[in-house]
Design a protein around this motif. Sequence first.
Motif, PDB file in Angstrom:
ATOM      1  N   TYR A   1     -16.184  -7.308 -15.804  1.00  0.00           N
ATOM      2  CA  TYR A   1     -17.430  -7.974 -15.434  1.00  0.00           C
ATOM      3  C   TYR A   1     -18.518  -6.947 -15.190  1.00  0.00           C
ATOM      4  O   TYR A   1     -18.246  -5.798 -14.815  1.00  0.00           O
ATOM      5  N   THR A   2     -19.729  -7.393 -15.371  1.00  0.00           N
ATOM      6  CA  THR A   2     -20.856  -6.523 -15.101  1.00  0.00           C
ATOM      7  C   THR A   2     -21.031  -6.330 -13.598  1.00  0.00           C
ATOM      8  O   THR A   2     -20.458  -7.063 -12.782  1.00  0.00           O
ATOM      9  N   ARG A   3     -21.807  -5.347 -13.234  1.00  0.00           N
ATOM     10  CA  ARG A   3     -22.136  -5.107 -11.826  1.00  0.00           C
ATOM     11  C   ARG A   3     -22.723  -6.381 -11.218  1.00  0.00           C
ATOM     12  O   ARG A   3     -23.619  -7.008 -11.788  1.00  0.00           O
ATOM     13  N   GLY A   4     -22.167  -6.785 -10.086  1.00  0.00           N
ATOM     14  CA  GLY A   4     -22.665  -7.990  -9.429  1.00  0.00           C
ATOM     15  C   GLY A   4     -22.064  -9.284  -9.936  1.00  0.00           C
ATOM     16  O   GLY A   4     -22.422 -10.367  -9.463  1.00  0.00           O
ATOM     17  N   LEU A   5     -21.167  -9.207 -10.929  1.00  0.00           N
ATOM     18  CA  LEU A   5     -20.432 -10.371 -11.447  1.00  0.00           C
ATOM     19  C   LEU A   5     -21.332 -11.414 -12.088  1.00  0.00           C
ATOM     20  O   LEU A   5     -21.009 -12.603 -12.110  1.00  0.00           O
ATOM     21  N   ALA A   6     -22.456 -10.982 -12.649  1.00  0.00           N
ATOM     22  CA  ALA A   6     -23.395 -11.932 -13.240  1.00  0.00           C
ATOM     23  C   ALA A   6     -22.780 -12.710 -14.400  1.00  0.00           C
ATOM     24  O   ALA A   6     -23.222 -13.823 -14.708  1.00  0.00           O
ATOM     25  N   ASP A   7     -21.774 -12.130 -15.067  1.00  0.00           N
ATOM     26  CA  ASP A   7     -21.153 -12.801 -16.207  1.00  0.00           C
ATOM     27  C   ASP A   7     -19.810 -13.442 -15.836  1.00  0.00           C
ATOM     28  O   ASP A   7     -19.051 -13.842 -16.709  1.00  0.00           O
ATOM     29  N   GLY A   8     -19.553 -13.568 -14.536  1.00  0.00           N
ATOM     30  CA  GLY A   8     -18.276 -14.126 -14.096  1.00  0.00           C
ATOM     31  C   GLY A   8     -18.263 -15.624 -13.937  1.00  0.00           C
ATOM     32  O   GLY A   8     -17.195 -16.230 -13.820  1.00  0.00           O
ATOM     33  N   GLY A   9     -19.442 -16.235 -13.908  1.00  0.00           N
ATOM     34  CA  GLY A   9     -19.517 -17.681 -13.796  1.00  0.00           C
ATOM     35  C   GLY A   9     -18.746 -18.241 -12.611  1.00  0.00           C
ATOM     36  O   GLY A   9     -18.614 -17.597 -11.555  1.00  0.00           O
ATOM     37  N   LEU A  10     -18.223 -19.432 -12.788  1.00  0.00           N
ATOM     38  CA  LEU A  10     -17.484 -20.092 -11.724  1.00  0.00           C
ATOM     39  C   LEU A  10     -16.072 -19.546 -11.557  1.00  0.00           C
ATOM     40  O   LEU A  10     -15.445 -19.771 -10.516  1.00  0.00           O
ATOM     41  N   PHE A  11     -15.585 -18.811 -12.574  1.00  0.00           N
ATOM     42  CA  PHE A  11     -14.223 -18.282 -12.478  1.00  0.00           C
ATOM     43  C   PHE A  11     -14.089 -17.315 -11.306  1.00  0.00           C
ATOM     44  O   PHE A  11     -13.119 -17.359 -10.556  1.00  0.00           O
ATOM     45  N   VAL A  12     -15.086 -16.453 -11.123  1.00  0.00           N
ATOM     46  CA  VAL A  12     -15.003 -15.487 -10.031  1.00  0.00           C
ATOM     47  C   VAL A  12     -15.222 -16.155  -8.677  1.00  0.00           C
ATOM     48  O   VAL A  12     -14.817 -15.614  -7.643  1.00  0.00           O
ATOM     49  N   ARG A  13     -15.839 -17.327  -8.695  1.00  0.00           N
ATOM     50  CA  ARG A  13     -15.954 -18.083  -7.442  1.00  0.00           C
ATOM     51  C   ARG A  13     -14.604 -18.704  -7.088  1.00  0.00           C
ATOM     52  O   ARG A  13     -14.207 -18.741  -5.921  1.00  0.00           O
ATOM     53  N   LYS A  14     -13.905 -19.185  -8.106  1.00  0.00           N
ATOM     54  CA  LYS A  14     -12.597 -19.802  -7.884  1.00  0.00           C
ATOM     55  C   LYS A  14     -11.546 -18.756  -7.529  1.00  0.00           C
ATOM     56  O   LYS A  14     -10.657 -19.007  -6.700  1.00  0.00           O
ATOM     57  N   VAL A  15     -11.629 -17.579  -8.156  1.00  0.00           N
ATOM     58  CA  VAL A  15     -10.656 -16.507  -7.924  1.00  0.00           C
ATOM     59  C   VAL A  15     -11.420 -15.255  -7.490  1.00  0.00           C
ATOM     60  O   VAL A  15     -11.727 -14.388  -8.299  1.00  0.00           O
ATOM     61  N   PRO A  16     -11.777 -15.152  -6.210  1.00  0.00           N
ATOM     62  CA  PRO A  16     -12.628 -14.040  -5.750  1.00  0.00           C
ATOM     63  C   PRO A  16     -12.062 -12.655  -6.044  1.00  0.00           C
ATOM     64  O   PRO A  16     -12.830 -11.698  -6.221  1.00  0.00           O
ATOM     65  N   ALA A  17     -10.743 -12.516  -6.109  1.00  0.00           N
ATOM     66  CA  ALA A  17     -10.148 -11.193  -6.347  1.00  0.00           C
ATOM     67  C   ALA A  17     -10.494 -10.635  -7.717  1.00  0.00           C
ATOM     68  O   ALA A  17     -10.316  -9.434  -7.969  1.00  0.00           O
ATOM     69  N   LEU A  18     -11.021 -11.469  -8.616  1.00  0.00           N
ATOM     70  CA  LEU A  18     -11.457 -10.973  -9.916  1.00  0.00           C
ATOM     71  C   LEU A  18     -12.580  -9.946  -9.789  1.00  0.00           C
ATOM     72  O   LEU A  18     -12.854  -9.203 -10.735  1.00  0.00           O
ATOM     73  N   ALA A  19     -13.214  -9.889  -8.635  1.00  0.00           N
ATOM     74  CA  ALA A  19     -14.247  -8.876  -8.406  1.00  0.00           C
ATOM     75  C   ALA A  19     -13.715  -7.461  -8.599  1.00  0.00           C
ATOM     76  O   ALA A  19     -14.490  -6.523  -8.818  1.00  0.00           O
ATOM     77  N   ALA A  20     -12.403  -7.299  -8.545  1.00  0.00           N
ATOM     78  CA  ALA A  20     -11.802  -5.981  -8.789  1.00  0.00           C
ATOM     79  C   ALA A  20     -12.068  -5.481 -10.197  1.00  0.00           C
ATOM     80  O   ALA A  20     -11.952  -4.278 -10.464  1.00  0.00           O
ATOM     81  N   PHE A  21     -12.449  -6.387 -11.107  1.00  0.00           N
ATOM     82  CA  PHE A  21     -12.702  -5.994 -12.490  1.00  0.00           C
ATOM     83  C   PHE A  21     -14.183  -5.758 -12.778  1.00  0.00           C
ATOM     84  O   PHE A  21     -14.559  -5.562 -13.937  1.00  0.00           O
TER      85      PHE A  21
END
Length: 208
Positions: A70-90
């Motif tokens: 994911y880009t800095r700040g998770l701008a391209d993470g959509g709702l997936f990173v909201r559902k699975v917050p640990a994805l911020a590790a990527f």
Amino acid sequence: MTGPHGTAFSGRVGWGSRPALVVIDLVRAYTDPEGPFALPDPGPAVAATADLVAAARSAGHSVLWTVVRYTRGLADGGLFVRKVPALAAFAEDADGQWGEIAAPLKPAGGEPVLVKQYASAFFGTSLASTLAAAGVDTVVLCGVSTSGCVRASATDALQHGFRPQVVRQACADRSAELHTSNLTDLDAKYADVVDLPEALGQLARPHH
């Protein structure tokens, strides 16, 4: 499948003539004991995947890899990173190297590494076009997790017209129960679940 539904499920899609191996998200986040998605026993799946990679390479079959980024700040993470917050590790600005492919696995020169933001290896990537251009008709799937990205990728492979073969010993999940139940359901409806020796035998057939 026997029982109240008779033969309603568990037909076979079988093997075509041109397989490709897709290694899904086997990165340190899952294989490192300190990783955000650490699996209880990833070693066997990593070892089985290494065997599949070696077999595919020896016979000249395509090997493709996926990672999540994911880009800095998770701008391209959509709702997936909201559902699975640990994805911020990527995220590109995250601490650690959790998105690195787990040793001893390593893509060789010329093997595509597809970057994805969602579960399926096909969603928002060039995978289907890359496979089609290479004449691939069978997709051999391994990696993690069985209930997540492997399952989503197998389902999408079927929907894109490829024959999905999920290798039982080369996948892993956060519990044995999840692994087993999802393989059972995949085999009933969306893919052929095969054992490692069968997959190795099929991949040993040289590419023509």
